[in-house]
Design a protein around this motif. Structure first.
Motif, short mmCIF file in Angstrom:
data_model
loop_
_atom_site.label_atom_id
_atom_site.label_comp_id
_atom_site.label_asym_id
_atom_site.label_seq_id
_atom_site.Cartn_x
_atom_site.Cartn_y
_atom_site.Cartn_z
N HIS A 1 -7.39 -3.98 6.39
CA HIS A 1 -6.33 -4.87 5.91
C HIS A 1 -6.92 -6.22 5.50
CE1 HIS A 1 -2.42 -6.78 5.56
NE2 HIS A 1 -2.87 -7.75 6.34
N ARG B 1 -9.08 -5.83 2.29
CA ARG B 1 -8.23 -5.70 1.09
C ARG B 1 -7.64 -7.04 0.69
NH1 ARG B 1 -5.54 -0.12 2.90
NH2 ARG B 1 -7.05 1.25 1.89
N ASP C 1 -9.02 -8.43 -2.77
CA ASP C 1 -8.02 -8.34 -3.84
C ASP C 1 -6.84 -9.22 -3.46
OD1 ASP C 1 -6.66 -7.62 -6.12
OD2 ASP C 1 -5.94 -5.71 -5.29
#
Length: 168
Positions: free
Chosen positions: A152, A155, A159
């Motif tokens: 998590h 990511r 991004d």
């Protein structure tokens, strides 16, 4: 050279690159990775008579590397963090651009130690949850939760723009 030394040398020649990569991914420093592998191999040599008869010698050796890294991080003079990230001694499976590689290493360094260890063993080495738990001496539930938290975080860092259906 005796049979014991010849067997140990053959094992080291075959496995040293993987052990170095593991150590490097854990500590993000080429020189520290070399030191960690050296210490781990010295420990393995001391236990070689017993270790060479094991079915899971690779798992045993990975555990020694992880424990050597833990010991190394507990040393007061190792608490400084390096800003530079050096390349591994082999190409990545999917070549990344310089910016992507730097971003990935920065994101990995930003993870807490426990999460980084889990990510390296689970997603770089491809170990199962059970193998990772055994290598790190933690429960399978901890492996799952640490992996989830780490992915998590990675990511989010790698991004940062939310996708169309995602809310922040």
């Amino acid at each position: 050279m005796g049979d014991r030394d010849a067997e140990f040398t053959a094992y080291v020649v075959q496995r040293r690159p993987q052990l170095y990569r593991l150590a490097f991914l854990l500590c993000s420093d080429a020189h520290r990775a070399e030191d960690i592998v050296q210490v781990a191999l010295a420990k393995l040599y001391g236990a070689w008579d017993r270790a060479s008869r094991m079915d899971g010698i690779d798992a045993y050796t990975r555990r020694i590397v992880v424990n050597s890294h833990l010991d190394d991080t507990r040393r007061p003079w190792r608490r400084e963090r390096t800003k530079e990230v050096e390349q591994l001694d082999g190409p990545a499976a999917v070549p990344l651009g310089i910016e992507e590689t730097d971003a990935l290493w920065s994101a990995l360094r930003g993870l807490p130690e426990g999460q980084r260890r889990v990510v390296v063993l689970r997603h770089y080495w491809g170990l199962s949850v059970e193998e990772t738990a055994r290598d790190l001496g933690i429960s399978t539930g901890t492996v799952k939760s640490q992996s989830s938290l780490a992915i998590h975080h990675l990511r989010r860092v790698l991004d940062p723009a939310p996708s169309a259906g995602e809310r922040r």
